[in-house]
Design an enzyme around this catalytic site. Sequence first.
Site, PDB file in Angstrom:
ATOM      1  N   GLU A  51       0.749  26.708  30.178  1.00 33.78           N
ATOM      2  CA  GLU A  51       1.521  25.911  29.232  1.00 33.78           C
ATOM      3  C   GLU A  51       2.428  24.988  30.042  1.00 33.78           C
ATOM      4  O   GLU A  51       3.072  25.409  30.999  1.00 33.78           O
ATOM      5  CB  GLU A  51       2.372  26.821  28.345  1.00 33.78           C
ATOM      6  CG  GLU A  51       3.221  26.074  27.330  1.00 33.78           C
ATOM      7  CD  GLU A  51       4.055  27.018  26.465  1.00 33.78           C
ATOM      8  OE1 GLU A  51       4.877  26.493  25.697  1.00 33.78           O
ATOM      9  OE2 GLU A  51       3.910  28.262  26.569  1.00 33.78           O
ATOM     10  N   HIS A  57       8.574  30.651  31.548  1.00 31.78           N
ATOM     11  CA  HIS A  57       8.298  31.966  30.990  1.00 31.78           C
ATOM     12  C   HIS A  57       6.874  32.405  31.262  1.00 31.78           C
ATOM     13  O   HIS A  57       6.029  31.600  31.632  1.00 31.78           O
ATOM     14  CB  HIS A  57       8.596  32.032  29.483  1.00 31.78           C
ATOM     15  CG  HIS A  57       7.697  31.196  28.630  1.00 31.78           C
ATOM     16  ND1 HIS A  57       8.029  29.914  28.238  1.00 31.78           N
ATOM     17  CD2 HIS A  57       6.478  31.453  28.072  1.00 31.78           C
ATOM     18  CE1 HIS A  57       7.055  29.432  27.477  1.00 31.78           C
ATOM     19  NE2 HIS A  57       6.104  30.345  27.362  1.00 31.78           N
ATOM     20  N   HIS A  87      -0.334  33.773  29.260  1.00 33.08           N
ATOM     21  CA  HIS A  87      -0.191  32.457  29.881  1.00 33.08           C
ATOM     22  C   HIS A  87       1.076  32.387  30.722  1.00 33.08           C
ATOM     23  O   HIS A  87       1.930  33.259  30.638  1.00 33.08           O
ATOM     24  CB  HIS A  87      -0.177  31.339  28.818  1.00 33.08           C
ATOM     25  CG  HIS A  87       1.019  31.352  27.922  1.00 33.08           C
ATOM     26  ND1 HIS A  87       1.081  32.118  26.764  1.00 33.08           N
ATOM     27  CD2 HIS A  87       2.222  30.711  27.986  1.00 33.08           C
ATOM     28  CE1 HIS A  87       2.246  31.932  26.171  1.00 33.08           C
ATOM     29  NE2 HIS A  87       2.975  31.082  26.903  1.00 33.08           N
TER      30      HIS A  87
END
Length: 145
Positions: free
Chosen positions: A136, A8, A87
């Site tokens: 992440e 994502h 992010h």
Amino acid sequence: MKLGRLNHIGVATPSIADSIAHYRDVMGASDITEPFDLPEQGVKVCFVNTPTHSGMDGTQIELIEPYDESSPINGFLAKNPAGGQHHVCFEVPDIAEARAEFEGMGKRVLGPTRIGAHGTPIFFVHPKDMQGMLTEIMETSKGDH
């Protein structure tokens, strides 16, 4: 470190409701999850699911709104009041192994490994060590291996 699937893109927003309306009304998104609170992360979250194409899974857009005044994304929103890309998140099969590899390369891992919005372990790597992007790293769920 082997690059895993892009899971994502995190987008910080001052209002999840306004962002949902944008993705639905302007971008034509039809698969948007209900927002939910993650107080331990300091955010409210929902996911915009993009369609699959040619047998490939779609990528999600994670909308994140501050949960309260202590939210870690308040600083980002102070610099970017309209919100924006916060992010990127990549999958790995083994979070402990990935963390050890990043640390072994001298990359700054931010904070402890913890459970993320997908219910699997995550950690973040400092943007200064990742070409300017907060990154992440997320363990895939055991059913995804």
